[in-house]
Design a protein around this motif. Sequence first.
Motif, PDB file in Angstrom:
ATOM      1  N   GLY A 222       0.782  -1.229   0.000  1.00  0.00           N
ATOM      2  CA  GLY A 222       0.000   0.000   0.000  1.00  0.00           C
ATOM      3  C   GLY A 222       0.810   1.273   0.000  1.00  0.00           C
ATOM      4  N   GLN A 223       2.125   1.175   0.187  1.00  0.00           N
ATOM      5  CA  GLN A 223       2.984   2.357   0.225  1.00  0.00           C
ATOM      6  C   GLN A 223       3.836   2.432  -1.040  1.00  0.00           C
ATOM      7  N   ALA A 224       4.128   3.661  -1.462  1.00  0.00           N
ATOM      8  CA  ALA A 224       4.891   3.870  -2.693  1.00  0.00           C
ATOM      9  C   ALA A 224       6.277   4.398  -2.394  1.00  0.00           C
ATOM     10  N   SER A 225       7.231   3.962  -3.194  1.00  0.00           N
ATOM     11  CA  SER A 225       8.563   4.552  -3.174  1.00  0.00           C
ATOM     12  C   SER A 225       8.916   4.956  -4.594  1.00  0.00           C
ATOM     13  N   THR A 226       9.644   6.044  -4.725  1.00  0.00           N
ATOM     14  CA  THR A 226      10.052   6.529  -6.042  1.00  0.00           C
ATOM     15  C   THR A 226      11.553   6.739  -6.040  1.00  0.00           C
ATOM     16  N   VAL A 227      12.205   6.243  -7.076  1.00  0.00           N
ATOM     17  CA  VAL A 227      13.644   6.394  -7.236  1.00  0.00           C
ATOM     18  C   VAL A 227      13.904   6.934  -8.633  1.00  0.00           C
ATOM     19  N   GLU A 228      14.652   8.024  -8.725  1.00  0.00           N
ATOM     20  CA  GLU A 228      14.963   8.572 -10.038  1.00  0.00           C
ATOM     21  C   GLU A 228      15.793   7.579 -10.827  1.00  0.00           C
ATOM     22  N   THR A 229      15.552   7.531 -12.131  1.00  0.00           N
ATOM     23  CA  THR A 229      16.230   6.568 -12.976  1.00  0.00           C
ATOM     24  C   THR A 229      16.410   7.138 -14.368  1.00  0.00           C
ATOM     25  N   ASP A 230      17.380   6.574 -15.085  1.00  0.00           N
ATOM     26  CA  ASP A 230      17.588   6.918 -16.493  1.00  0.00           C
ATOM     27  C   ASP A 230      17.083   5.804 -17.404  1.00  0.00           C
ATOM     28  N   GLY A 231      16.461   4.791 -16.800  1.00  0.00           N
ATOM     29  CA  GLY A 231      16.029   3.636 -17.567  1.00  0.00           C
ATOM     30  C   GLY A 231      14.863   3.937 -18.481  1.00  0.00           C
ATOM     31  N   PRO A 232      14.582   3.033 -19.410  1.00  0.00           N
ATOM     32  CA  PRO A 232      13.436   3.221 -20.320  1.00  0.00           C
ATOM     33  C   PRO A 232      12.121   3.223 -19.551  1.00  0.00           C
ATOM     34  N   ALA A 233      11.192   4.056 -19.994  1.00  0.00           N
ATOM     35  CA  ALA A 233       9.932   4.231 -19.274  1.00  0.00           C
ATOM     36  C   ALA A 233       8.903   3.193 -19.692  1.00  0.00           C
ATOM     37  N   ASP A 234       8.171   2.686 -18.719  1.00  0.00           N
ATOM     38  CA  ASP A 234       6.992   1.858 -18.985  1.00  0.00           C
ATOM     39  C   ASP A 234       5.766   2.725 -19.247  1.00  0.00           C
ATOM     40  N   VAL A 235       5.790   3.937 -18.682  1.00  0.00           N
ATOM     41  CA  VAL A 235       4.663   4.867 -18.789  1.00  0.00           C
ATOM     42  C   VAL A 235       5.207   6.254 -19.081  1.00  0.00           C
ATOM     43  N   SER A 236       4.661   6.905 -20.111  1.00  0.00           N
ATOM     44  CA  SER A 236       5.006   8.290 -20.399  1.00  0.00           C
ATOM     45  C   SER A 236       3.724   9.116 -20.382  1.00  0.00           C
ATOM     46  N   LEU A 237       3.753  10.219 -19.673  1.00  0.00           N
ATOM     47  CA  LEU A 237       2.570  11.070 -19.565  1.00  0.00           C
ATOM     48  C   LEU A 237       2.998  12.467 -19.152  1.00  0.00           C
ATOM     49  N   ASP A 238       2.106  13.430 -19.357  1.00  0.00           N
ATOM     50  CA  ASP A 238       2.428  14.775 -18.898  1.00  0.00           C
ATOM     51  C   ASP A 238       1.913  14.965 -17.475  1.00  0.00           C
ATOM     52  N   VAL A 239       2.303  16.071 -16.858  1.00  0.00           N
ATOM     53  CA  VAL A 239       1.971  16.284 -15.452  1.00  0.00           C
ATOM     54  C   VAL A 239       0.476  16.417 -15.236  1.00  0.00           C
TER      55      VAL A 239
END
Length: 431
Positions: A366-383
Amino acid sequence: MTASDALAVPVDPTSRQRLAESALVYRVIDMSDDADAEGFLRADSRGFLDEDPTEKSIAEMRPGFSERRNVGVFDETAGTWPIATVNGWITPLTVPGGEIPMWAISSVTVAGTHRRRGIARNLLEGELRAASDAGLAIAGLTVSEATIYGRYGFASAVPVASVTVDTVRAGWADSARTDEGRVLFCDRETLADDLGRLHERTRTARAGQIAGWAGRWKRAAGVFESDKERASVRGVHYLDADGEVRGALAYTLSEVPDAFRSELKVRALIAETDGALRALWRFVVQHDLVVRARADLRPVDDPLPWLVADQRAVQVSVHDHGWLRILDVPAALAARTYRAPLDAVVAVDDPLGFATGTWRLTVDGGQASTVETDGPADVSLDVATLSALYVGGVSAVRLRAAGRLNASAEIAAAIDDAFRAADAPLLGIWY
């Protein structure tokens, strides 16, 4: 961070400089100064095409505005009133599993004499930069013109329902039982107090809600003498079997021409329990001499169609209402909980730069963590698209079909499973 902290936030220097180049002054309004306060409130009313407020109206509005950070743009050749206005304050926004401090934006006006000069852009971008500099991860507003705000990264994130009931046809379903409580009439001041207390007790139950304020409930209850409909406002509250107030309803009645019947319009309906909600809806549907009832700002999953005998007597129209704008992706995503696991690399594009980046979003327990990455995206979207998804009221699958989200069908479905709110998000007030 509290609402009062917003009063200490200075105007954005970038917008101040841009407007100064057009010989316009951009500054915070001093609501303790009679002339400054009156000029702002009259300009605000003019901007929303309201009648010029009376001295009584100004006195009624001023306390609520004094709790906000009010900003005006002045053209010294155009008199002493501001030719553009905006205000902001910090409020808790309910998200799945908790709350997040949000920069609320309101009173966005530009005089018709000063259009097409970049003033609105500087007002809105200035509020976003001020919010970001103050450490806020998200901003929000309700809108009168829905085509303006997408260019600043806002998106409709909290849709609501507008309901019209043919009360002659509707009837009341035998299965829609009510409990042993009572619905009783109450005076306007009591109604305003009840609405405020109930909103505060219930606003954490659904994502999308924000804190209310005294003036909002006084206006809904018809307390303000400047309210044109004041004489027609009535109120009831619902007391449970123990005598506790669990629901309240403010409404008006207006005559249907040549019918000797009336239309009931709901101004506010807040229920803390299912029993209170059923009892108040029954009061509306079965009101004597009423042929039609209308209510707006209802949750899209309101049970009303299942409370009446003829569902075709209930017409439901869904429309945009609560607009959100993420400023800090990791902070915003960490502030809420999720209903299913997720592991995806998300690339966000933000033309204004606040939220641009690529993160690996991992949801576990139920909790999220976010880590910056240079890897290829699974999802691309605008803000704006990410902001639409944020509180769980808009489907990623639907946004993918609209071309707003670039991902596989499987990833979009996984985002839906994780982000979806248990109950439909709701914003039950304008601000």
